[in-house]
Design a protein around this motif. Structure first.
Motif, PDB file in Angstrom:
ATOM      1  N   ASP A 103       1.248  -1.139   0.228  1.00 19.99           N
ATOM      2  CA  ASP A 103      -0.214  -0.259   0.076  1.00 19.99           C
ATOM      3  C   ASP A 103       1.194   1.697  -0.165  1.00 19.99           C
ATOM      4  OD1 ASP A 103       0.896   0.296   2.230  1.00 19.99           O
ATOM      5  OD2 ASP A 103      -0.482   0.069   3.695  1.00 19.99           O
ATOM      6  N   ARG A 104       2.273   1.092  -0.426  1.00 23.41           N
ATOM      7  CA  ARG A 104       2.750   2.230  -0.426  1.00 23.41           C
ATOM      8  C   ARG A 104       4.148   2.454  -2.171  1.00 23.41           C
ATOM      9  NH1 ARG A 104       3.850   1.925   5.108  1.00 23.41           N
ATOM     10  NH2 ARG A 104       3.607   0.571   5.774  1.00 23.41           N
ATOM     11  N   LYS A 105       4.534   4.147  -1.586  1.00 23.92           N
ATOM     12  CA  LYS A 105       5.100   4.503  -3.326  1.00 23.92           C
ATOM     13  C   LYS A 105       6.439   4.534  -2.498  1.00 23.92           C
ATOM     14  CE  LYS A 105       4.448   8.274  -5.763  1.00 23.92           C
ATOM     15  NZ  LYS A 105       4.067   9.014  -6.673  1.00 23.92           N
ATOM     16  N   GLY A 106       7.293   4.314  -4.117  1.00 21.67           N
ATOM     17  CA  GLY A 106       8.649   4.864  -4.020  1.00 21.67           C
ATOM     18  C   GLY A 106       9.476   3.425  -4.079  1.00 21.67           C
ATOM     19  N   ILE A 107      10.489   3.189  -3.106  1.00 23.44           N
ATOM     20  CA  ILE A 107      11.457   2.815  -3.934  1.00 23.44           C
ATOM     21  C   ILE A 107      11.634   1.408  -3.486  1.00 23.44           C
ATOM     22  CG2 ILE A 107      14.118   2.536  -5.278  1.00 23.44           C
ATOM     23  CD1 ILE A 107      12.595   4.321  -6.615  1.00 23.44           C
ATOM     24  N   ALA A 108      11.807   0.573  -4.036  1.00 23.37           N
ATOM     25  CA  ALA A 108      11.892  -0.577  -2.781  1.00 23.37           C
ATOM     26  C   ALA A 108      13.480  -1.146  -2.981  1.00 23.37           C
ATOM     27  CB  ALA A 108      10.582  -2.135  -3.955  1.00 23.37           C
ATOM     28  N   TYR A 109      13.147  -2.261  -1.623  1.00 20.84           N
ATOM     29  CA  TYR A 109      14.482  -2.805  -0.704  1.00 20.84           C
ATOM     30  C   TYR A 109      14.439  -4.108  -0.531  1.00 20.84           C
ATOM     31  CZ  TYR A 109      16.491   1.386  -1.404  1.00 20.84           C
ATOM     32  OH  TYR A 109      17.655   3.367  -2.302  1.00 20.84           O
ATOM     33  N   ARG A 110      14.689  -5.205  -1.348  1.00 19.63           N
ATOM     34  CA  ARG A 110      14.110  -6.705  -0.958  1.00 19.63           C
ATOM     35  C   ARG A 110      15.004  -6.931  -0.140  1.00 19.63           C
ATOM     36  NH1 ARG A 110      13.596  -8.656  -6.909  1.00 19.63           N
ATOM     37  NH2 ARG A 110      15.684  -9.605  -6.284  1.00 19.63           N
TER      38      ARG A 110
END
Length: 314
Positions: free
Chosen positions: A50-57
């Motif tokens: 439910d978030r917006k941005g850059i993903a760090y797995r």
């Protein structure tokens, strides 16, 4: 990294087993987007954010690993838009042009941090000042390891002389060409005597850049004459199309060398366009064609028609 927006957590009470990622590392995520696929009792499901941005797995997660309720699988951070290409963020892909009205009212910080154009021939690609300084530091370390410095060289009346007047095609060592097809004006360029030997000698000591008020097509055409294999200059060609100021070449120095130009030397027949910089080597203008001065002189320059040929010995 940007501000931490929050983790993405496993929300299934049964946990399940991890199957595969649906988002790349440092990929852009938006609300409702699937970030991974997992399996519960033989049924495959998708975990959405439910978030917006850059993903760090979560780097340790691999296929078949057991997931538990509330387990953190991805961190999402706010994108600072540190890299911008033609109005699009190079990191998250967001169209930054949608925020133009906000940026106009609140300043460039409202749109993104990218503001420095470091790549000569791609002025549309800009990066943040912080990233520019880091890249500048790397560039400086690279040339120093090679025991080199930076050298900016001008074209017109420094390395070459060009005219668009009629020239007898029997004159030796003159390049004849048209920039924009067979119906465009003809240009004629002669290389300064000993210029090739000079460039080869300087290549051993410097990382060389072309800096000219000639237009992009002209600059890259001349570069091919000077450096057919691209060994000496590569893509390090700054033309009028990339210059921030139509009358001064110094305006681009902070972008090209964000850590300072103390390792940089300049060769030009004009001192004024460099604001009489201390690191400028001023050479006499090379004039081969009669009745033609500098065809790419900045607007404030006075063109003269001296019938002289200065053969500065490089």
């Amino acid at each position: 990294m940007g501000e931490l927006i929050g983790p993405v957590l496993v929300d299934d009470a049964g946990g399940g087993r991890f199957v595969s990622w649906k988002v790349s590392e440092r990929g852009r995520v938006v609300p409702g987007m699937a970030v991974l696929e997992y399996e519960v009792d033989g049924l495959k499901k998708k975990l959405k954010t439910d978030r917006k941005g850059i993903a760090y797995r979560e780097k340790k997660l691999k296929a078949g690993d057991q997931l538990t309720l509330g387990q953190q699988v991805i961190n999402v951070e706010e994108c600072k838009h540190a890299v911008e290409v033609k109005g699009m963020c190079g990191d998250c892909g967001e169209d930054l042009r949608l925020n133009e009205q906000i940026a106009s009212a609140a300043g460039p910080e409202a749109r993104g941090a990218a503001s420095v154009a470091m790549i000569h021939h791609i002025p549309e690609l800009v990066i943040s000042p912080e990233m520019a300084k880091e890249q500048g530091r790397i560039d400086m370390e690279t040339v120093l390891k090679q025991r080199k410095l930076f050298l900016l060289v001008d074209l017109d009346q420094t390395l070459i002389h060009t005219t668009n007047e009629f020239v007898n095609d029997k004159i030796e060592d003159v390049f004849h060409y048209q920039l924009y097809g067979t119906n465009s004006p003809a240009y004629h360029t002669r290389l300064r005597p000993h210029m090739r030997h000079f460039l080869e000698s300087m290549f051993a000591l410097y990382e060389m850049h072309i800096c000219t008020f000639g237009q992009r097509m002209y600059a890259h055409t001349i570069a091919k004459f000077l450096d057919p294999d691209g060994k000496l200059f590569g893509k390090r060609i700054l033309s009028r199309d990339e210059c921030f100021d139509p009358t001064l070449k110094t305006a681009n120095l902070k972008a090209l060398f964000p850590c300072g130009d103390h390792l940089t030397a300049i060769i030009d027949d004009r001192e004024d366009v460099w604001q009489f910089a201390d690191n400028l080597v001023h050479v006499k203008p090379y004039r081969f064609f009669k009745h033609t001065g500098d065809i790419n002189a900045p607007p404030q320059a006075t063109k003269t028609n001296e019938n002289t040929e200065h053969q500065f010995q490089f």
